[in-house]
Design an enzyme around this catalytic site. Structure first.
Site, mmCIF file in Angstrom:
data_model
loop_
_atom_site.group_PDB
_atom_site.id
_atom_site.type_symbol
_atom_site.label_atom_id
_atom_site.label_comp_id
_atom_site.label_asym_id
_atom_site.label_seq_id
_atom_site.Cartn_x
_atom_site.Cartn_y
_atom_site.Cartn_z
ATOM 1 N N HIS A 289 42.725 65.980 12.846
ATOM 2 C CA HIS A 289 41.826 67.206 12.740
ATOM 3 C C HIS A 289 40.349 66.768 12.681
ATOM 4 O O HIS A 289 39.389 67.323 13.043
ATOM 5 C CB HIS A 289 41.996 68.143 11.652
ATOM 6 C CG HIS A 289 43.351 69.168 12.227
ATOM 7 N ND1 HIS A 289 42.779 70.015 13.180
ATOM 8 C CD2 HIS A 289 44.359 69.668 11.780
ATOM 9 C CE1 HIS A 289 43.912 71.114 13.324
ATOM 10 N NE2 HIS A 289 44.959 70.643 12.433
ATOM 11 N N GLY B 81 49.309 71.658 5.368
ATOM 12 C CA GLY B 81 48.131 70.868 5.518
ATOM 13 C C GLY B 81 46.922 71.703 5.992
ATOM 14 O O GLY B 81 47.254 72.817 6.853
ATOM 15 N N GLN C 100 39.162 73.088 10.407
ATOM 16 C CA GLN C 100 40.037 74.618 10.590
ATOM 17 C C GLN C 100 39.651 75.934 10.167
ATOM 18 O O GLN C 100 39.864 76.884 10.287
ATOM 19 C CB GLN C 100 41.466 74.376 10.188
ATOM 20 C CG GLN C 100 42.263 73.307 11.000
ATOM 21 C CD GLN C 100 43.633 73.127 10.424
ATOM 22 O OE1 GLN C 100 44.007 72.262 9.632
ATOM 23 N NE2 GLN C 100 44.364 73.974 11.282
ATOM 24 N N HIS D 223 48.471 64.083 11.202
ATOM 25 C CA HIS D 223 48.149 65.334 11.713
ATOM 26 C C HIS D 223 46.563 65.843 11.319
ATOM 27 O O HIS D 223 45.658 66.156 11.875
ATOM 28 C CB HIS D 223 49.096 66.478 11.685
ATOM 29 C CG HIS D 223 48.695 67.977 12.137
ATOM 30 N ND1 HIS D 223 49.353 68.532 13.141
ATOM 31 C CD2 HIS D 223 47.813 68.796 11.752
ATOM 32 C CE1 HIS D 223 49.107 69.677 13.373
ATOM 33 N NE2 HIS D 223 48.068 69.831 12.610
ATOM 34 N N GLU D 224 46.623 65.672 9.868
ATOM 35 C CA GLU D 224 45.098 65.982 9.314
ATOM 36 C C GLU D 224 43.887 65.190 9.547
ATOM 37 O O GLU D 224 42.886 65.573 9.847
ATOM 38 C CB GLU D 224 45.304 66.421 7.842
ATOM 39 C CG GLU D 224 46.411 67.386 7.198
ATOM 40 C CD GLU D 224 46.335 68.691 7.880
ATOM 41 O OE1 GLU D 224 45.208 69.165 8.388
ATOM 42 O OE2 GLU D 224 47.384 69.214 8.183
ATOM 43 N N CYS E 98 50.690 74.142 14.028
ATOM 44 C CA CYS E 98 49.507 73.871 13.496
ATOM 45 C C CYS E 98 48.650 75.583 13.142
ATOM 46 O O CYS E 98 48.854 76.168 14.123
ATOM 47 C CB CYS E 98 48.087 73.127 14.506
ATOM 48 S SG CYS E 98 46.724 73.010 13.775
ATOM 49 N N LEU E 99 48.195 75.537 12.071
ATOM 50 C CA LEU E 99 47.505 76.776 11.636
ATOM 51 C C LEU E 99 46.401 77.173 12.633
ATOM 52 O O LEU E 99 46.169 78.307 12.892
ATOM 53 C CB LEU E 99 47.031 76.611 10.197
ATOM 54 C CG LEU E 99 48.075 76.694 9.315
ATOM 55 C CD1 LEU E 99 47.204 76.463 7.930
ATOM 56 C CD2 LEU E 99 49.036 77.556 9.231
HETATM 57 NI NI NI Z 1 46.769 71.409 12.255
#
Ligand code: NI
Length: 170
Positions: A138, A47, A52, A134-135, A92-93
Site C-alpha cells: 500500500h 491492517g 487508504q 500487503h500493507e 482489502c478494505l
Molecule cells: Ni489493503
C-alpha cells in the site's frame, strides 16, 4: 480519537502513489496512529495503511490477534529479507466486496520504526508475513488486485462497485 473515511480503489489518487517517509515523531503522529487503530477496528480489518485514508505517508497499522488487542504500527517500513513464494487469497478494505489471490513471500523480515522513531526488526511467516507485505505494498501505491490479469482485475472492480452501490442504498 476519530474515524477517518476509507478510500476505494480508483476513487482516490493517494492509493496509487508512493507514500512519503515520516520525519516528525510528534503528538500529531500519535493522534494519527490512534485514529488509524480506531478506523481499522471499526472496519473489521487486520491492517490499514495511511494511503487508504487519503494520507500519503509511510505508516501502517496491523493487528492480526483474534481478540483484536495487539495493535502495532510500522513506520517507514522496508522488507530487508524475503524467501519462498505462496499464493494467498486476501481482501482489502480499499477493495471491499471481493477477495483476490496473488503471490506472497512465505517469510519476510521487515525493518521499521515505531511511534517514537525507534528502529525495530520483525521476522514473520504465515498471516503476519502476508499482512506486512500487503500493507507495505500500500505504501508503494500497489494493491492486491494489481497482481491480477487485466480481465480478472476488471471483474474484481465491478464486484467492488456493485458492493459499494448496494451499501449506499442501505
Ligand atoms: Ni489493503
Amino acid at each position: 480519537m476519530a474515524l477517518i473515511p476509507i478510500v476505494y480503489y480508483s476513487h482516490h489518487p493517494t492509493l496509487h502513489k508512493v507514500a512519503q517517509p515520516i520525519t516528525h515523531f510528534d503528538e500529531a503522529l500519535l493522534t494519527l496512529i490512534q485514529d488509524m487503530y480506531e478506523t481499522m477496528y471499526a472496519a473489521d480489518g487486520c491492517g490499514l495503511a495511511a494511503p487508504q485514508i487519503g494520507i500519503a505517508k509511510r505508516i501502517a497499522v496491523i493487528d492480526i490477534s483474534d481478540k483484536k488487542n495487539k495493535p502495532f504500527c510500522i513506520i517507514n517500513p522496508e522488507i530487508i529479507e524475503k524467501t519462498g513464494m505462496e499464493l494467498m487469497s486476501a481482501g482489502c478494505l480499499s477493495v471491499p466486496g471481493t477477495y483476490t489471490t496473488g503471490p506472497r513471500a512465505t517469510y519476510v523480515k521487515v525493518r521499521a520504526q515505531d511511534e517514537t522513531g525507534k528502529v525495530f526488526e520483525l521476522a514473520a511467516t504465515g498471516l503476519l508475513s502476508h499482512c506486512l507485505q500487503h500493507e507495505i505494498d500500500h505504501l508503494l501505491g500497489k494493491l492486491n488486485i494489481d497482481y491480477l490479469s487485466p480481465l480478472k482485475k476488471q471483474i474484481s472492480l465491478k464486484k467492488m462497485e456493485k458492493f459499494l452501490r448496494r451499501n449506499e442504498k442501505d
